[in-house]
Design a protein around this motif. Structure first.
Motif, PDB file in Angstrom:
ATOM      1  N   GLN A  10      66.974 -57.224 -33.750  1.00 48.46           N
ATOM      2  CA  GLN A  10      65.881 -57.776 -33.443  1.00 48.46           C
ATOM      3  C   GLN A  10      65.122 -57.833 -35.331  1.00 48.46           C
ATOM      4  O   GLN A  10      64.854 -58.878 -35.856  1.00 48.46           O
ATOM      5  CB  GLN A  10      65.183 -57.692 -32.713  1.00 48.46           C
ATOM      6  CG  GLN A  10      63.835 -58.579 -32.702  1.00 48.46           C
ATOM      7  CD  GLN A  10      64.134 -60.040 -32.453  1.00 48.46           C
ATOM      8  OE1 GLN A  10      64.710 -60.071 -31.143  1.00 48.46           O
ATOM      9  NE2 GLN A  10      63.799 -60.999 -32.950  1.00 48.46           N
ATOM     10  N   GLY A 132      59.463 -73.334 -30.771  1.00 51.64           N
ATOM     11  CA  GLY A 132      60.617 -72.853 -29.698  1.00 51.64           C
ATOM     12  C   GLY A 132      61.294 -71.655 -30.094  1.00 51.64           C
ATOM     13  O   GLY A 132      61.214 -71.325 -31.248  1.00 51.64           O
ATOM     14  N   MET A 133      62.138 -71.112 -29.017  1.00 51.23           N
ATOM     15  CA  MET A 133      62.960 -69.992 -29.617  1.00 51.23           C
ATOM     16  C   MET A 133      64.146 -70.061 -28.628  1.00 51.23           C
ATOM     17  O   MET A 133      64.334 -70.533 -27.730  1.00 51.23           O
ATOM     18  CB  MET A 133      62.447 -68.559 -29.631  1.00 51.23           C
ATOM     19  CG  MET A 133      61.974 -68.333 -28.236  1.00 51.23           C
ATOM     20  SD  MET A 133      61.452 -66.709 -27.929  1.00 51.23           S
ATOM     21  CE  MET A 133      59.665 -66.733 -28.125  1.00 51.23           C
ATOM     22  N   TRP A 134      65.359 -69.225 -29.208  1.00 48.82           N
ATOM     23  CA  TRP A 134      66.658 -69.187 -28.394  1.00 48.82           C
ATOM     24  C   TRP A 134      66.353 -67.864 -27.914  1.00 48.82           C
ATOM     25  O   TRP A 134      66.068 -66.697 -28.812  1.00 48.82           O
ATOM     26  CB  TRP A 134      67.624 -69.403 -29.262  1.00 48.82           C
ATOM     27  CG  TRP A 134      67.905 -70.952 -29.184  1.00 48.82           C
ATOM     28  CD1 TRP A 134      67.946 -71.583 -28.407  1.00 48.82           C
ATOM     29  CD2 TRP A 134      67.985 -71.554 -30.657  1.00 48.82           C
ATOM     30  NE1 TRP A 134      68.466 -72.935 -28.886  1.00 48.82           N
ATOM     31  CE2 TRP A 134      68.172 -72.926 -30.287  1.00 48.82           C
ATOM     32  CE3 TRP A 134      67.593 -71.114 -31.895  1.00 48.82           C
ATOM     33  CZ2 TRP A 134      68.559 -73.963 -31.422  1.00 48.82           C
ATOM     34  CZ3 TRP A 134      67.618 -72.102 -33.000  1.00 48.82           C
ATOM     35  CH2 TRP A 134      68.234 -73.613 -32.691  1.00 48.82           C
ATOM     36  N   GLU A 135      66.989 -67.569 -26.587  1.00 51.38           N
ATOM     37  CA  GLU A 135      67.141 -66.080 -26.317  1.00 51.38           C
ATOM     38  C   GLU A 135      68.410 -65.877 -26.112  1.00 51.38           C
ATOM     39  O   GLU A 135      69.128 -66.272 -25.447  1.00 51.38           O
ATOM     40  CB  GLU A 135      66.085 -65.708 -25.009  1.00 51.38           C
ATOM     41  CG  GLU A 135      64.776 -65.824 -25.386  1.00 51.38           C
ATOM     42  CD  GLU A 135      63.926 -65.496 -24.231  1.00 51.38           C
ATOM     43  OE1 GLU A 135      63.762 -64.319 -23.916  1.00 51.38           O
ATOM     44  OE2 GLU A 135      63.278 -66.408 -23.650  1.00 51.38           O
ATOM     45  N   ILE A 136      69.063 -64.721 -26.926  1.00 54.17           N
ATOM     46  CA  ILE A 136      70.301 -64.289 -26.573  1.00 54.17           C
ATOM     47  C   ILE A 136      70.396 -62.864 -25.817  1.00 54.17           C
ATOM     48  O   ILE A 136      69.947 -61.989 -26.608  1.00 54.17           O
ATOM     49  CB  ILE A 136      71.245 -64.156 -27.954  1.00 54.17           C
ATOM     50  CG1 ILE A 136      71.058 -65.694 -28.571  1.00 54.17           C
ATOM     51  CG2 ILE A 136      72.677 -64.134 -27.632  1.00 54.17           C
ATOM     52  CD1 ILE A 136      71.327 -65.609 -30.099  1.00 54.17           C
ATOM     53  N   ARG A 140      65.481 -62.373 -29.675  1.00 59.12           N
ATOM     54  CA  ARG A 140      64.836 -63.481 -29.775  1.00 59.12           C
ATOM     55  C   ARG A 140      65.118 -64.244 -31.025  1.00 59.12           C
ATOM     56  O   ARG A 140      64.894 -63.553 -32.214  1.00 59.12           O
ATOM     57  CB  ARG A 140      63.399 -63.627 -29.637  1.00 59.12           C
ATOM     58  CG  ARG A 140      62.716 -63.126 -28.471  1.00 59.12           C
ATOM     59  CD  ARG A 140      61.242 -62.548 -28.792  1.00 59.12           C
ATOM     60  NE  ARG A 140      60.892 -61.527 -29.562  1.00 59.12           N
ATOM     61  CZ  ARG A 140      60.480 -61.790 -30.837  1.00 59.12           C
ATOM     62  NH1 ARG A 140      60.394 -62.844 -31.340  1.00 59.12           N
ATOM     63  NH2 ARG A 140      60.331 -60.679 -31.627  1.00 59.12           N
ATOM     64  N   VAL A 141      65.683 -65.432 -31.122  1.00 55.47           N
ATOM     65  CA  VAL A 141      65.622 -66.268 -32.305  1.00 55.47           C
ATOM     66  C   VAL A 141      64.758 -67.268 -32.623  1.00 55.47           C
ATOM     67  O   VAL A 141      64.996 -68.273 -31.800  1.00 55.47           O
ATOM     68  CB  VAL A 141      67.078 -66.559 -32.766  1.00 55.47           C
ATOM     69  CG1 VAL A 141      67.227 -67.164 -34.152  1.00 55.47           C
ATOM     70  CG2 VAL A 141      67.806 -65.442 -32.659  1.00 55.47           C
ATOM     71  N   HIS A 143      63.174 -70.980 -33.573  1.00 57.23           N
ATOM     72  CA  HIS A 143      63.513 -72.052 -34.284  1.00 57.23           C
ATOM     73  C   HIS A 143      63.056 -72.096 -35.827  1.00 57.23           C
ATOM     74  O   HIS A 143      64.148 -72.444 -36.666  1.00 57.23           O
ATOM     75  CB  HIS A 143      62.996 -73.296 -33.672  1.00 57.23           C
ATOM     76  CG  HIS A 143      63.654 -73.375 -32.456  1.00 57.23           C
ATOM     77  ND1 HIS A 143      63.334 -74.453 -31.448  1.00 57.23           N
ATOM     78  CD2 HIS A 143      64.736 -72.748 -31.739  1.00 57.23           C
ATOM     79  CE1 HIS A 143      64.175 -74.489 -30.308  1.00 57.23           C
ATOM     80  NE2 HIS A 143      64.961 -73.473 -30.597  1.00 57.23           N
ATOM     81  N   VAL A 146      65.539 -70.197 -37.856  1.00 61.70           N
ATOM     82  CA  VAL A 146      66.654 -70.901 -38.260  1.00 61.70           C
ATOM     83  C   VAL A 146      66.547 -71.993 -39.202  1.00 61.70           C
ATOM     84  O   VAL A 146      67.205 -72.056 -40.323  1.00 61.70           O
ATOM     85  CB  VAL A 146      67.418 -71.609 -36.776  1.00 61.70           C
ATOM     86  CG1 VAL A 146      68.561 -72.222 -37.197  1.00 61.70           C
ATOM     87  CG2 VAL A 146      67.544 -70.545 -35.796  1.00 61.70           C
TER      88      VAL A 146
END
Lengths: 296, 257
Positions: A10, A132-136, A140-141, A143, A146
């Motif tokens: 992270q 927004g965010m992506w969760e892997i 957390r990444v 938007h 990116v």
């Protein structure tokens, strides 16, 4: 995934996003230095004005959305670059380089104080452009992170193609390496320097918009730290090497973030500049710089 | 051979304070010739070149190129008119490869924009083909074919000098000025250079060359101008110059006769 791994991953992700902004600033800085053969002290203010135009007026006031705001930051910083060119560089052709150096310091003060008078001395809020965010797993990444990295890649790839393949880009590289020889091959050195400076400033302006959007704020004196970070990242990478500046910026961002974890957030700038000093001591030509004439 | 004076100076003077580096020099170069400029060190040869290519403002006199008064023109204007030069100290783009150096010389003819390059349009492909093909041809003319992808700084000295000439040729000059092209070359390299200059000349270009290597000068030049301490002391073909008492005196210090 173990918690420790996710924790450090992270930190690296956040560091890369921050580093991408540094990288973009450093690339702009490298282009300016390559074109002019000179360190400029107004760059931080150019970044600030880009942030002001794109981040504050674009995103917060006019609500143009992020893409138009980035474009606005680009255009505003380009114009500021042209202004600096007229005031600082074109007026004293062939003069000693110290003249340019001093005029850029002067203009930097004028731009900063002028912004405080005309704009505001407060931090102004910039709303989120995307939330927004992506969760892997637990990672957390965001938007916007990116987006930042994407903009860096798009702009550096465009710059790469521009320098390698277009007439103006070829002329710019020639001017950065040897102004005399370039002039003899029919390159209008003065004009190419003007455009090189404007392109570098415009990249700084885009970085400013991203900075404002990422930290949700713009303020008139944000250019000071921004300019020095750009310089540190560029030194890290080799001063006028573009891939070096990109790498230097990204590494600086990651190192700062890991260092903040190790010590505290008050150490952020100490770490950044500590890295710069260590690089200067150990490898003054930077990570990807070469001795001598390696330019953009 | 035509009698057109492609380059002419009238009473050209370049003074640095009290020093008369070039003093009222009248000279002309005929189209298609290889024209030599010789003289002892400090004769004003390079200063003359600098004035011809816009690096120095003459103190007095005029310079005509193809009948146009180019006195005081900036370098890029002279280049646009078809006048290009090489330097006594090599001025290559050191970290570019040989072929890239030559391609910079082609920059006039490039039409590619950023969008063309990104989308690889026809214009981009044509430009690429033109500069690469013509660039390789030029490198071949100068016997540099095998070095195309070498960084300029990595090339041997004599090769760098030939590359500088190749780059100058890329801008398609009508008049090429070479400043001591054989300096620091060994005899084999000089012989190769001599052959290259002849090939360029045969291609219809006019060449003015400053050189200290007398054998090279006598071999390749149609006409020779001799300068000494800023003054033109002799002009003519190799035979005339070789036997001129003034020239012998300038080089040897006193009359050999």
């Amino acid at each position: 995934m173990s918690d420790t791994f996710v924790y450090y991953a992270q930190l690296v992700v956040d560091g890369l996003a921050q580093g991408a902004i540094y990288a973009l600033m450093a690339i702009g800085f490298a282009v300016i230095m390559g074109s002019l053969d000179l360190v400029t002290f107004t760059y931080g203010e150019v970044v600030m004005l880009g942030a002001l135009a794109g981040g504050y007026y674009g995103v917060a006031i006019l609500k143009l959305g992020i893409w138009l705001s980035l474009l606005l930051g680009f255009a505003a910083a380009w114009l500021v670059g042209m202004f600096i060119d007229v005031v600082c560089y074109r007026r004293w052709p062939g003069g000693p380089p110290e003249v340019w150096l001093i005029t850029t310091i002067g203009i930097s003060t004028v731009l900063k104080s002028g912004s405080q008078v005309l704009f505001s001395t407060e931090q102004e809020f910039v709303p989120d452009v995307m939330d927004g965010m992506w969760e892997i797993g637990d990672l957390r990444v965001l938007h916007i992170q990116v987006l930042i990295i994407g903009v860096l890649f798009f702009l550096s790839a465009s710059l790469w193609v521009f320098l390698g393949k277009t007439r103006l880009g070829m002329q710019l590289r020639a001017v950065s390496m040897d102004k005399t020889a370039a002039a003899l091959l029919g390159v209008r050195v003065q004009r190419v320097m003007t455009i090189g400076n404007a392109i570098g400033c415009a990249l700084g302006g885009v970085a400013g918009v991203l900075l404002g959007a990422y930290y949700n704020s713009v303020f008139a004196i944000m250019g000071g730290v921004a300019g020095i970070k750009a310089f540190a990242a560029a030194v890290f990478g080799g001063l006028t090497s573009i891939p070096g500046a990109a790498l230097g910026g990204l590494l600086l961002g990651v190192l700062e973030n890991l260092g903040v974890d190790l010590f505290s957030s008050g150490w952020r700038d100490i770490i950044g500049f500590g890295v710069m000093i260590i690089v200067l001591l150990i490898k003054p030509s930077g990570l990807l710089g070469r001795k001598g004439a390696e330019k953009i | 051979m035509s009698e057109e004076r492609i380059l002419e100076t009238r009473e050209l003077s370049i003074h640095f304070g009290g020093l008369k580096a070039v003093d009222k020099v009248d000279m002309w170069v005929l189209r298609g010739h290889v024209h030599g400029i010789i003289g002892p060190n400090g004769a004003g040869k390079t200063t003359l070149f600098n004035a011809l290519t816009g690096f120095l403002q003459p103190t007095g006199g005029r310079i005509f190129f193809k009948g146009v008064d180019i006195t005081g023109f900036p370098s890029h204007r002279a280049a646009e008119l078809g006048l290009c030069r090489s330097f006594q100290n090599i001025k290559l783009f050191k970290t570019m490869t040989a072929i890239e150096n030559v391609r910079v010389g082609f920059h006039y003819r490039l039409r590619t924009t950023l969008l063309d390059a990104i989308f690889r349009t026809r214009r981009f492909r044509e430009d690429e083909r033109l500069t690469l093909e013509r660039g390789r041809e030029l490198l071949e003319t100068m016997r540099l074919g095998q070095y195309a992808d070498f960084k300029a700084a990595k090339l041997p000295y004599g090769t760098q000098r030939r590359l500088e000439i190749a780059r100058a040729l890329a801008s398609d000059p009508e008049l090429l000025l070479l400043d001591e092209p054989a300096a620091g070359m060994n005899p084999a390299e000089t012989a190769e250079l001599s052959a290259c200059i002849r090939r360029i000349s045969a291609g219809g270009r006019t060449i003015v060359v400053i050189e200290h290597d007398m054998r090279l000068i006598m071999e390749i030049c149609d006409r020779i101008t001799v300068l000494n301490q800023g003054l033109k002391i002799c002009e003519g073909d190799a035979e005339t110059v070789r036997h001129d008492p003034g020239v012998i005196q300038a080089y040897l210090g006193r009359s050999a006769g």
